[in-house]
Design a protein around this motif. Structure first.
Motif, short mmCIF file in Angstrom:
data_model
loop_
_atom_site.label_atom_id
_atom_site.label_comp_id
_atom_site.label_asym_id
_atom_site.label_seq_id
_atom_site.Cartn_x
_atom_site.Cartn_y
_atom_site.Cartn_z
N PHE A 106 -2.22 -12.69 -2.34
CA PHE A 106 -3.14 -11.78 -1.67
C PHE A 106 -4.19 -12.63 -0.95
CE2 PHE A 106 -6.68 -12.17 -4.63
CZ PHE A 106 -6.04 -12.67 -5.73
N PRO B 99 -9.91 -7.06 -1.60
CA PRO B 99 -8.66 -6.54 -1.05
C PRO B 99 -7.87 -5.64 -1.98
CG PRO B 99 -8.35 -8.80 -1.75
CD PRO B 99 -9.80 -8.48 -1.97
N ASN B 100 -8.04 -5.81 -3.29
CA ASN B 100 -7.21 -5.07 -4.23
C ASN B 100 -7.75 -3.67 -4.51
OD1 ASN B 100 -5.95 -7.57 -4.35
ND2 ASN B 100 -5.48 -7.37 -6.51
N GLN C 209 -14.79 -2.61 0.15
CA GLN C 209 -13.36 -2.44 -0.11
C GLN C 209 -12.57 -2.76 1.15
OE1 GLN C 209 -11.45 -1.29 -3.04
NE2 GLN C 209 -10.00 -2.28 -1.65
N LEU D 14 -5.79 -1.91 3.91
CA LEU D 14 -4.49 -2.57 3.93
C LEU D 14 -4.40 -3.43 5.18
CD1 LEU D 14 -1.62 -2.96 2.80
CD2 LEU D 14 -0.91 -1.01 4.20
N TYR E 157 -3.76 -10.18 4.47
CA TYR E 157 -3.67 -10.05 3.02
C TYR E 157 -2.20 -9.99 2.63
CZ TYR E 157 -8.55 -8.39 3.24
OH TYR E 157 -9.90 -8.27 3.46
N GLN F 169 -1.73 -6.74 -2.05
CA GLN F 169 -2.78 -5.79 -2.40
C GLN F 169 -2.18 -4.76 -3.36
OE1 GLN F 169 -3.73 -5.25 1.98
NE2 GLN F 169 -5.77 -4.95 1.14
N SER G 158 -4.72 -8.82 -11.71
CA SER G 158 -5.52 -9.22 -10.55
C SER G 158 -6.35 -10.47 -10.82
CB SER G 158 -6.43 -8.07 -10.12
OG SER G 158 -5.67 -6.97 -9.68
#
Length: 764
Positions: free
Chosen positions: A55, A72-73, A103, A106, A111, A114, A121
């Motif tokens: 990621f 990103p997650n 945040q 996508l 990235y 995700q 994570s």
């Protein structure tokens, strides 16, 4: 493994910088890209297929010194939107008060990965996130050193301020534009160097020195959730809060039972109701997607569905109730009794997939002095996220805009592109904060519904589930059974055979290598599955959420049969394990023994008054080691859980406040579902569609949970799930101590007679 404080990496593959129009710098870090090339990922169908390694993250530094870190997650309540930026900020050496977290949406160009799931994570991001912060800091220091005409090594940094040997200072905001220019020049020189290399030559790697854990200022401190103010004041954060201008609402009439298809419907009453805009059907494009990607059929009905489009959710919900739909049976209409019969057949049969086999269990059982065999049963379970499923879609000829709570955004964006026959680059997907996930939002059937509806009506629309929709059309924890058999010879456990029978799918490949693998010479794990049309999938701590209770309850009973100390028996088995001789072993026996010894001390194991009954469990999953002790007392003739002591070794604890919340929540969740969670079907129809018939743990029933973390400098491991699986076993073992009755079926309240203490026999 101990945290690595010096990391060599390819700087050109790792990062890029961009000057901002209003001043400042955007630093893009392609995490892990320096270590391996991009891989093409297939759409996962369960957690065992999820790859958490790749990621990216971005840092934006403004001229005023404020640092924006893009997370990103997906944030589903596990705290990564706080803890991942904390790791970057630590190595960047910036004051947390000057960090703003956003945040990320996508972005498959920048990235690589995700995903929220599997408690992975932080574990997989640890080195790369630290590298991200440290590299950015070094860029800024280099720029300051260049301005002062000194060596960068002479500079020191603290909380975003760079200091020279003579006492001159520069804040990050004062030097950020120069850093952007310098880095651009450096990257151009690096690219020229790479182009000049002969075939087989490699460019020199940069080495970034990371902080020693003893110097951490942010990691290890209790940092409040970055969204806490918005959460407690009700500001827009969640998918249900997203309300752009012109949006309409959709309520969907789905098959009331698994195995049914829509035959006909009458929408005349619904269309006449206030606020109703239209009533349409969907399903054609979903069926084409299922045909092209059969795995989607495991999460999405192939039936047509009736959709009410209205101005508000309430109007849509009420009009949905007025739809008169007729359904017809298309497949076998399954019931819980059928599943029970089929799973028993599998356990009694001979058709298994052997996932691990050491020694010869058949021979060992034949030679055993004692044999213990028990069967454990668990029902289906819904996820019951606090925020029901919902998603926004706006489909036009020029764009596909998707917004909402989803754990696997890339997978769902790809599925929408395939379903609508659109190019992947046309899909824009934004993630909101999610009111719980627990695996339910991995699958995104609701995303596909929203996209098909918007594509049909050509309006921005949000699909919103009622609680009944959520439970009636779920993707459930599968019903499953375990049969465990152990053999004892000369006072030693010499054989262990675990059989799993489950609806639709079986344990993933690492689980057979958890404890007690490696501790028993003759060891075998077999699995078998019954194929059902009821949709099933990952549920918080897949498979281990029930297996931990089964195995650890079994070990307690085995210790009783052998007349040995229950805790010492486990320690003795752990001392036999040599991971260096068997690379398949996933756990550390030394770390497991430490959590056991710590929970014995912290819980006062064996030292409580006679009216306190204790149950012990140790378990490994999601790369973390956990031990729990439940304290139970008899009140009004029934056992009551008063306290659970939980000890966790998850390596370095990034945010103790968030970590404690996760650990406590996992214990309560594990207790609630093992005690009360019961879900079944009759002729394909769920027997409960709301909390009037589906029992959850209540606030007054929640025990005190005392959490302790093992302090070490090992890299972090999972925490969102590992404390859940042991809870049921600790409670079952404590109930046995309190009542004299063993429990072999969840939920425990399904057999109320077993929750009453055995009557003492009166002699004389």
């Amino acid at each position: 493994m101990k945290s690595n404080n010096n990391i060599a990496f390819s700087r050109r593959a790792f990062m890029r910088t961009t000057g901002l129009a209003g001043g400042g710098m955007l630093i893009g870090f392609n995490l892990f890209q320096a270590c391996k090339p991009k891989t093409t990922l297939k759409a996962p169908v369960d957690l065992s297929q999820l790859d958490y390694r790749d990621f990216n993250a971005f840092i934006k530094i403004a001229e005023n010194g404020v640092v924006t870190i893009f997370s990103p997650n997906p944030e589903i309540g596990q705290g990564v939107k706080t803890s991942m930026p904390m790791i970057i900020a630590e190595e960047l050496d910036v004051a947390w008060k000057n960090v703003h977290v956003v945040q990320g949406k996508l972005d498959q160009e920048n990235y690589d990965r995700q995903v929220a799931g599997g408690s992975q994570s932080i574990r997989h991001g640890w080195d790369a996130l630290r590298q991200t912060g440290a590299t950015a800091k070094q860029m800024l220091v280099n720029a300051a050193a260049a301005r002062w005409g000194i060596d960068a090594a002479e500079c020191s940094v603290s909380e975003g301020v760079i200091t020279s040997p003579t006492g001159e200072t520069l804040g990050y905001g004062e030097i950020v534009n120069e850093a952007a220019v310098l880095e651009k020049e450096r990257m151009e020189k690096g690219a020229a160097l790479v182009a000049s290399l002969s075939e087989g030559e490699e460019a020199p790697e940069d080495t970034i020195e990371l902080k020693d854990p003893k110097d951490y200022k942010i990691i290890g401190k209790e940092i409040p959730n970055v969204d806490i103010d918005e959460i407690i004041t009700g500001k827009p954060l969640f998918g249900l809060d997203y309300k752009p201008e012109g949006m309409v609402y959709a309520a969907v009439v789905r098959p009331p039972a698994f195995g049914q298809q829509l035959k006909s419907f009458d929408a005349s009453k619904a269309k006449a109701m206030p606020g109703v805009i239209d009533v349409v059907t969907i399903g054609e494009k979903a069926r084409k997607l299922i045909e092209a990607q059969p795995n989607v059929g495991g999460i999405l009905s192939s039936s047509d569905k009736v959709v009410v489009i209205a101005e508000t959710t309430w109007q849509a919900f009420k009009a949905k109730e007025a739809i008169e739909a007729e359904w017809e049976d298309d497949e076998r209409m399954e019931s819980t009794a059928d599943h029970d019969t089929e799973l028993n057949k599998l356990l009694d049969g001979k058709e298994f997939n052997t996932m691990r086999e050491d020694g010869n269990v058949v021979k060992a059982f034949a030679e055993a002095d004692q044999i213990l065999e028990r069967t454990y049963e668990a029902p289906f379970l819904p996820h019951n996220c606090m925020e029901p499923m919902n998603f926004y879609a706006d489909i036009t000829d020029s764009k596909v805009h998707l917004v909402g709570p989803i754990q696997t955004p890339a997978w769902k964006a790809g599925a929408v592109a395939a379903m609508l026959d659109r190019k992947p680059e046309e899909i824009e997907l934004e993630m909101t904060r999610q009111g719980g996930g627990f695996g339910r939002r991995l699958y995104g059937d609701f995303v596909l519904e929203a996209a098909e509806i918007s594509d049909k009506i050509r309006k921005p629309v949000k699909v919103v589930y009622t609680r009944e929709d959520d439970m009636n059309d779920g993707i459930y924890r599968m019903a499953l059974k375990y049969r465990i058999k152990a053999g004892v010879k000369d006072g030693k456990v010499t054989a262990y055979h675990l059989k799993e029978a489950a609806v639709n799918s079986n344990m993933y490949g690492l689980i057979p290598n958890f404890f007690p693998a490696g501790a028993i010479e003759n060891y075998k794990v077999d699995t078998a599955a019954y194929s059902s049309n009821i949709t099933t999938g990952a549920w918080r701590a897949p498979y281990t959420n029930f297996l931990a209770y089964a195995e650890q309850s079994f070990f307690d009973e085995l210790a009783e049969l052998m007349e040995v100390d229950k805790v010492q028996m486990r320690i003795d088995l752990l001392k036999k394990v040599d991971p260096s001789a068997d690379e398949r072993i996933q756990y550390s026996p030394e770390r497991m023994i430490e959590v056991i010894e710590t929970v014995v001390e912290k819980s006062g194991w064996g030292t409580k008054p006679n009216n306190v009954y204790q149950g012990f469990v140790n378990y490994y999953c999601h790369n973390s080691h956990v031990a729990e002790v439940a304290d139970v007392e008899i009140e009004n003739g029934e056992p009551v859980v008063k306290k659970i002591t939980c000890v966790v070794d998850c390596g370095i604890v990034v945010n103790p406040l968030g970590a404690t919340n996760q650990a406590e929540g996992g214990v309560i969740d594990g207790m609630g579902h093992s005690m009360y969670g019961d879900y079944g079907f009759e002729n394909g129809k769920p027997l409960a569609t709301n909390f009037d018939k589906y029992r959850l743990i209540r606030m007054k029933e929640a025990p005190k949970v005392e959490v302790h973390f093992i302090k070490n400098e090992l890299s972090p491991t999972g925490l969102g799930e590992p404390t859940l699986p042991p809870a049921g076993g600790a409670i079952a073992n404590a109930f046995k101590a309190a009542t004299g009755n063993r429990l072999y079926q969840q939920p425990f309240t399904k057999n109320p007679d077993l929750l009453k203490p055995k009557k003492q026999e009166i002699i004389g």
